[in-house]
Design an enzyme around this catalytic site. Sequence first.
Site, PDB file in Angstrom:
ATOM      1  CE  LYS A  42      -3.513  -2.516   3.464  1.00 58.12           C
ATOM      2  NZ  LYS A  42      -3.964  -2.182   4.067  1.00 58.12           N
ATOM      3  CG  ASP A  99       6.424   3.314   1.026  1.00 55.55           C
ATOM      4  OD1 ASP A  99       7.061   1.888   0.660  1.00 55.55           O
ATOM      5  OD2 ASP A  99       5.727   2.762   2.163  1.00 55.55           O
ATOM      6  CG  ASP A 102      14.031  -0.747   6.077  1.00 56.56           C
ATOM      7  OD1 ASP A 102      14.510  -0.055   5.808  1.00 56.56           O
ATOM      8  OD2 ASP A 102      12.537  -1.579   6.588  1.00 56.56           O
ATOM      9  CE  LYS A 130      14.384   4.051   7.330  1.00 54.99           C
ATOM     10  NZ  LYS A 130      13.549   2.982   8.832  1.00 54.99           N
ATOM     11  CG  PHE A 151       9.466   3.313  12.986  1.00 54.02           C
ATOM     12  CD1 PHE A 151      10.100   1.869  12.944  1.00 54.02           C
ATOM     13  CD2 PHE A 151       8.438   4.048  12.262  1.00 54.02           C
ATOM     14  CE1 PHE A 151       9.150   1.555  12.924  1.00 54.02           C
ATOM     15  CE2 PHE A 151       7.941   2.696  11.848  1.00 54.02           C
ATOM     16  CZ  PHE A 151       7.948   1.439  12.150  1.00 54.02           C
ATOM     17  CB  VAL A 152      10.279   7.369   8.197  1.00 48.23           C
ATOM     18  CG1 VAL A 152      12.240   9.053   8.315  1.00 48.23           C
ATOM     19  CG2 VAL A 152      11.203   6.100   7.150  1.00 48.23           C
ATOM     20  NE  ARG A 164      -0.587   2.366   4.582  1.00 45.45           N
ATOM     21  CZ  ARG A 164       0.053   0.962   4.486  1.00 45.45           C
ATOM     22  NH1 ARG A 164       1.143   1.944   4.558  1.00 45.45           N
ATOM     23  NH2 ARG A 164       0.486   0.317   4.826  1.00 45.45           N
TER      24      ARG A 164
HETATM   25  C1  PRP Z   1       7.715  -1.483   3.274  1.00 41.65           C
HETATM   26  C2  PRP Z   1       7.578  -0.632   2.001  1.00 41.65           C
HETATM   27  C3  PRP Z   1       8.270  -1.288   1.107  1.00 41.65           C
HETATM   28  C4  PRP Z   1       8.538  -2.542   2.008  1.00 41.65           C
HETATM   29  C5  PRP Z   1      10.254  -2.330   2.017  1.00 41.65           C
HETATM   30  O1  PRP Z   1       6.443  -2.221   2.747  1.00 41.65           O
HETATM   31  O2  PRP Z   1       6.470   0.077   1.434  1.00 41.65           O
HETATM   32  O3  PRP Z   1       7.071  -2.117   0.671  1.00 41.65           O
HETATM   33  O4  PRP Z   1       8.434  -2.755   3.235  1.00 41.65           O
HETATM   34  O5  PRP Z   1      11.061  -3.050   3.044  1.00 41.65           O
HETATM   35  P1  PRP Z   1      11.942  -4.340   2.669  1.00 41.65           P
HETATM   36  O6  PRP Z   1      12.904  -2.859   1.193  1.00 41.65           O
HETATM   37  O7  PRP Z   1      12.999  -4.290   3.848  1.00 41.65           O
HETATM   38  O8  PRP Z   1      11.413  -5.349   2.170  1.00 41.65           O
HETATM   39  P2  PRP Z   1       5.001  -3.035   3.792  1.00 41.65           P
HETATM   40  O9  PRP Z   1       5.649  -4.961   3.920  1.00 41.65           O
HETATM   41  O10 PRP Z   1       5.113  -2.867   5.579  1.00 41.65           O
HETATM   42  O11 PRP Z   1       3.511  -2.725   3.294  1.00 41.65           O
HETATM   43  P3  PRP Z   1       3.263  -1.329   2.682  1.00 41.65           P
HETATM   44  O12 PRP Z   1       3.064  -0.607   1.492  1.00 41.65           O
HETATM   45  O13 PRP Z   1       1.478  -2.057   3.085  1.00 41.65           O
HETATM   46  O14 PRP Z   1       2.438  -0.592   4.119  1.00 41.65           O
END
Ligand code: PRP
Length: 185
Positions: A42, A99, A102, A130, A151-152, A164
């Site tokens: 999302k 977005d 990580d 990051k 933690f952003v 969000r």
């Molecule tokens: C978050 C973010 C990325 C992912 C990045 O998604 O939106 O898609 O984590 O992390 P990584 O590089 O460690 O894989 P999340 O799984 O929290 O789902 P969301 O987008 O629904 O918040």
Amino acid sequence: MHEDVERILLTEAQIQAGIDRVAREVTAVYRGQAFTVVSVLKGSCVFASDLIRRIPIPLELAFVSASSYGEGVESGRLEVNFFPAESEIQGRDLLLVDDILDTGRTLSRLVDEMRRRGARSVRTCVFLDKPARRATPLSADFRAFEVDNLFVVGYGLDFAGHYRNLPYVGALKRECYERPRSAAR
Ligand code: PRP
């Protein structure tokens, strides 16, 4: 919600300037070529919707949904909830938009899957990078901002599903992500 933010890291004006720059870079690469922006749900919905409106060349839009299920602030097992239709992937030039980059597990997996499913090319574009957290070697082809290992939240980024809709990017107060999940606002 705003009271849970320790400090603002990126203001709305800074965000818009960063997106303008990335949109120009993306436009320069894809000018004269059909391509599809694939928003990774999302989190990327806010970034993707601002980004595409600054790209003045034809593009198509598709969605993929991936989530990492983990405890607290750690990312865990990755699940892809749905992919774009086959016809939206096969033979297409895809720009995966997320977005945050990580650990890199989400985008690495999605890049591999899109190639396996027949995409002609796959590039990546992230709002935040990051690098301190990377576990999989991956560099985004385009990125708006690099951030420290804080933690952003905001501008699409959540904690436990919330924040969000903040229009800026902020660092969440420690007490908010360390308190029991049921108490998160
Ligand atoms: C978050 C973010 C990325 C992912 C990045 O998604 O939106 O898609 O984590 O992390 P990584 O590089 O460690 O894989 P999340 O799984 O929290 O789902 P969301 O987008 O629904 O918040």
